[in-house]
Design an enzyme around this catalytic site. Structure first.
Site, PDB file in Angstrom:
ATOM      1  N   ASP A 272       9.112  11.037 -16.021  1.00 44.80           N
ATOM      2  CA  ASP A 272       9.253  12.140 -16.389  1.00 44.80           C
ATOM      3  C   ASP A 272       8.375  12.876 -16.385  1.00 44.80           C
ATOM      4  OD1 ASP A 272      11.062  13.203 -18.350  1.00 44.80           O
ATOM      5  OD2 ASP A 272      10.566  11.937 -19.696  1.00 44.80           O
TER       6      ASP A 272
ATOM      7  N   ASP B 279      13.196   2.913 -21.085  1.00 47.41           N
ATOM      8  CA  ASP B 279      12.517   3.329 -19.064  1.00 47.41           C
ATOM      9  C   ASP B 279      12.544   1.761 -19.342  1.00 47.41           C
ATOM     10  OD1 ASP B 279      11.678   5.858 -18.881  1.00 47.41           O
ATOM     11  OD2 ASP B 279      10.269   5.968 -20.636  1.00 47.41           O
TER      12      ASP B 279
ATOM     13  N   ASN C 244     -13.670 -18.023  18.329  1.00 50.55           N
ATOM     14  CA  ASN C 244     -14.284 -18.808  18.901  1.00 50.55           C
ATOM     15  C   ASN C 244     -14.185 -20.835  18.756  1.00 50.55           C
ATOM     16  OD1 ASN C 244     -16.876 -17.152  18.828  1.00 50.55           O
ATOM     17  ND2 ASN C 244     -17.216 -17.188  17.348  1.00 50.55           N
TER      18      ASN C 244
ATOM     19  N   ASP D  62     -19.082 -16.582   5.739  1.00 51.08           N
ATOM     20  CA  ASP D  62     -18.342 -16.906   4.746  1.00 51.08           C
ATOM     21  C   ASP D  62     -19.301 -15.488   3.681  1.00 51.08           C
ATOM     22  OD1 ASP D  62     -16.389 -17.312   6.093  1.00 51.08           O
ATOM     23  OD2 ASP D  62     -16.778 -19.720   4.918  1.00 51.08           O
TER      24      ASP D  62
END
Length: 862
Positions: free
Chosen positions: A342, A612, A676, A705
């Site tokens: 709006d 809405d 790998n 990691d």
């Protein structure tokens, strides 16, 4: 149907029989059974009932404990298989291998636990900033509380825009309509009123009940809560269906990626294990090696990485004033290429000012202002900025209500688009005062006041009124109409039937000036590949004026009337080319959003009113504001602490950064791990020994990691946020093939150098290959994280520092006392330097491959 809170909770024995079919008993009897009053319960009793029945939620509010979260890290099948393998290893006497494998598994799961626990705490803190509220009577006084604290026996006050917190029976109503399509599928709002219906009545027939999850469309009501939590109709449906939010495109892509790697992993494990046993290699070592390959290949940290990345994105958005209600929607936010909103509060300042009150001739009128002031002061529906503006203007004009007293009210709804109040003065004269959308007000008028005279509202007069309305609208004013009529004295309530044969007395002109910096924001959104579209209930002239004022190019303007005459197929094509949709109703807003999604756009919708809610549900990205009605906030994925497109622009950037960093982890995983693990599987067939021990593979995976979890906070190049991006399976598959091939080539080159140049022993071979595979996996993250030449894109500090630390640890591992635990031995200096040289060469080749790959991608996209 079980009464009260959770099904496992203790019931009130004296209330159970009555509450079982609460819609079929008299309200007085239900009040007695629930041990409450028409003015609600005491706060102390509410606290007792909360302890007894639990919170009013569909799911238990208990967060997973730290211990529970830690245990959940071990639910991965891969982790369980490794633990099982380590037990077998210990059973046959391989205690060292068993201990090392178990230690690395515990280390990896602990890493995931720490990151997810921190991310979970951060997200919960952000979510607590936005809660749905309920207006309840406690100790005889009205107070606003979180909906989850509502208990059986509470009396709740509802008005247009309220989200109904639990199942209840209505005690008092005033033109009360509820949208319950979510439960009954009814197209239109259902009227609710006090009464009794049969015990076997369907949901749609229970006109005296309101249900959790539905919303108030218009009117006001006082309701008595009968059932909460999982005992509600909504709760029982959700529990039976085990409802989950639909997956985002990114989630589906992650799932497909994980499935692909898992399939490859299973095939690799079975083949490698079978061949190694056929070659008469130690079966336990072969099993551990095959399982370790699986862990090295599979993205076991991917769910944790995604959670961490999204949580980090949510924190960054919060710093910019965007609260994330649904974490998984962040990626959609970044992918958004159409934003529908709006104009009020986004393109304009959102602070409405009353410019003046005028009679039908266009002359300033205190009479019009006075009646408008009465209407705005006495209405009890939604808080309305227009009414606030009238009040501020009247106070500035030192206007006083005087002896006029409110008698009744006919609340606003989205069909009539007007609101009426009935007042009474000291002379016993009652007046109906109606204020609302000009066309709707004129439709219920039969006369018009001209000076001191009242004349018929004929076609000529109506044309004159509409001409003034049109001229004012073209100048950007929002215009309301005001009408009155005397009404007879009556004891019962006044209804919408009274809104006829009114006398039109004048106009109210409101103005909401455009924001100063909104033009630059619109340009910034365009530069990011986001189209801005206005969807408003205002008339087309006001909407066009605002668009012109903020320099929003208008390709096409469509009205609600045009949209009604358009088929869905036609709308799909027209919606893309339309900049402004004016004079639309809530259902039309939803149609527009669905049409844009049908044409493959990722659509965001920004709204704050109950009208809405359908569009917010339909959009890929629902955006509301902290001051919105509850039903809008509940439907939204994101809540802005300030209604500002500039904040939205920053939120889009964060969404794209989050997507980019998630993708970086995936690209790093497939470009290093796949190559790998594949190389080791192939090479193991030609070596008389296993190329790496299981403990070495797991240690490699664990160490790589650690910097991987830092990708969530990595810096992102500007080109990553320059346009919307989506999950591209073809892109990822090609990336995996090319960079996996490059990785395998260097693995084989390392294999040749170790065996045929340095004639490495078994210990030297494993140590050398461990270093090469770990170093290449660490540096590849710094290379593939950017499309630029890697040294021209600065990585995040945490990613860079953690990578350098792990590289240092890797180089030191063969030379520290614990090296024998993992089967490492010190390497001769020439061999160590050669491995470092191979790693450097690998970086250069990957950089060249990256340039080749992205040039092909750009040509494809072009």
């Amino acid at each position: 149907m079980k009464p009260f809170g959770q099904p496992s909770q203790t019931k009130m024995p004296e209330a159970a029989a009555v509450v079982e079919n609460y819609w079929s008993v008299e309200s007085e009897k239900l009040i007695t059974a629930l041990q409450t009053t028409s003015d609600g319960i005491k706060q102390s009793e509410a606290e007792n009932r909360t302890r007894r029945y639990g919170l009013n939620t569909l799911q238990a509010q208990k967060r997973t404990s730290a211990f529970g979260l830690l245990l959940s890290q071990f639910k991965s099948p891969l982790v369980l298989i490794l633990i099982f393998a380590s037990i077998i290893s210990a059973f046959v006497g391989e205690w060292t291998d068993a201990a090392i494998v178990l230690a690395v598994v515990i280390g990896s799961t602990t890493l995931g636990f720490v990151q997810e626990y921190r991310a979970g705490n951060a997200v919960e803190k952000l979510r607590s900033q936005v809660t749905i509220k309920a207006n309840v009577l406690r100790d005889g006084k009205s107070q606003i509380i979180p909906s989850e604290q509502v208990v059986p026996g509470d009396v709740v006050l509802l008005s247009a825009g309220s989200l109904i917190p639990a199942d209840a029976i209505v005690l008092e109503t005033k033109d009360f309509f509820v949208n319950q399509a979510v439960l009954t599928g009814e197209t239109f709002p259902a009227e609710k009123r006090p009464g009794i219906v049969p015990a076997k009545a369907s949901l749609a027939d229970r006109i005296n009940c309101v249900f959790m999850g539905t919303s108030v469309r218009s009117g006001t009501a006082r309701v008595l809560i009968a059932q909460t939590g999982k005992a509600t109709v909504f709760g029982q449906i959700a529990d039976k269906l085990n409802l989950r939010p639909s997956q985002t495109e990114f989630e589906r892509g992650i799932q497909r990626f994980g499935s692909l790697l898992t399939q490859v992993m299973l095939v690799m494990v079975v083949v490698v294990l079978a061949i190694n046993i056929f070659l008469h290699k130690p079966p336990i070592d072969s099993l551990l090696f095959a399982l370790a390959l699986a862990v090295g290949l599979a993205p076991e940290l991917l769910p944790a990485i995604i959670s961490i990345t999204l949580a980090h994105g949510a924190q960054q958005m919060a710093k910019r004033g965007v609260i994330v209600r649904r974490l998984n929607s962040i990626e959609n936010f970044g992918s958004m290429d159409v934003l529908c909103t709006d104009k009020t509060g986004t393109l304009t300042q959102g602070v409405v000012h009353l410019d003046g009150a005028f009679d039908p001739e266009g002359t300033p009128s205190k009479t019009v202002l006075y009646f408008s002031y009465l209407n705005s002061q006495y209405q009890t529906g939604m808080n309305n900025p227009l009414d606030d503006a009238i009040g501020a203007y009247a106070k500035e004009a030192k206007l006083e209500i005087g002896s006029e007293q409110k008698i009744d009210e006919i609340p606003y709804d989205f069909v009539r688009k007007c609101l009426s109040v009935v007042t009474d003065n000291t002379k016993g004269i009652r007046t109906l005062i109606t204020k609302g959308a000009l066309e709707n007000v004129l439709n219920i008028c039969s006369s018009v006041q001209v000076g001191e005279k009242i004349v018929a509202l004929d076609k000529k007069k109506r044309n004159e009124i509409e001409k003034r309305y049109s001229d004012w609208s073209a100048k950007g004013f929002r215009v309301l109409g005001v009408a009155t009529k005397p009404v007879e004295i009556r004891t019962d309530s006044y209804t919408r039937a009274e809104e006829k044969d009114l006398c039109f007395i004048g106009f109210l002109l409101f103005f909401d000036p455009p924001k100063v910096d909104v033009q630059q924001t619109i340009v910034d959104l365009k530069n990011r590949g986001v189209q801005l579209k206005i969807i408003t209930g205002d008339n087309e002239k006001v909407a066009r004026h605002v668009a012109d004022a903020v320099q929003l190019p208008i390709n096409r303007l469509m009205t609600g009337a045009e949209l009604n005459d358009m088929s869905d197929d036609a709308l799909w094509h027209a919606a893309e080319r339309t900049t402004i949709f004016a004079e639309v109703d809530p259902n039309q807003k939803e149609r527009i959003i669905l049409a844009l999604r049908k044409t493959k756009h990722v659509v965001g919708y920004m709204g704050d009113g109950i009208n809405d809610a359908p569009a917010l549900h339909a959009a890929d990205v629902g955006i509301s504001v902290d001051t919105a009605v509850d039903v809008a906030k509940d439907a939204a994925d994101f809540v802005l602490l300030k209604q500002d497109l500039d904040i939205l622009k920053e939120g889009i950037d964060v969404g794209r950064v989050t997507f980019a960093n998630s993708l970086k982890y995936i690209l790093t995983t497939i470009s290093a791990n796949f190559g790998n693990m594949f190389s080791m599987a192939v090479v193991s067939l030609y070596l008389p020994f296993l190329p790496l021990l299981a403990s070495q593979i797991l240690l490699n995976n664990f160490l790589s990691d650690i910097p991987g979890t830092a990708i969530a906070s990595d810096n992102v190049d500007p080109e990553w946020v320059a346009k919307p991006r989506r999950w591209d399976t073809v892109f990822i598959r090609r990336y995996m093939v090319l960079f996996g091939l490059v990785s395998s080539i260097f693995d084989i080159l390392t294999f040749v150098v170790l065996l045929f140049v340095f004639h490495a022993s078994v210990g030297e071979f494993r140590t050398g290959w461990f270093l090469e595979s770990l170093l290449t996996e660490l540096v590849i993250a710094l290379v593939v994280r950017t499309r630029r030449v890697f040294f021209r894109s600065q990585p995040g500090k945490l990613l860079l520092v953690s990578t350098l630390i792990i590289i240092g640890i890797a180089l030191a591992l063969p030379y520290i006392p614990v090296n024998s635990l993992f089967g490492f031995i010190p390497l001769p200096a020439p061999l160590l330097l050669t491995i470092i040289g191979l790693t450097t060469l690998y970086v250069l080749v990957v950089e060249a491959a990256k340039k080749f790959f992205y040039s092909r991608v750009e040509n494809r996209d072009a």
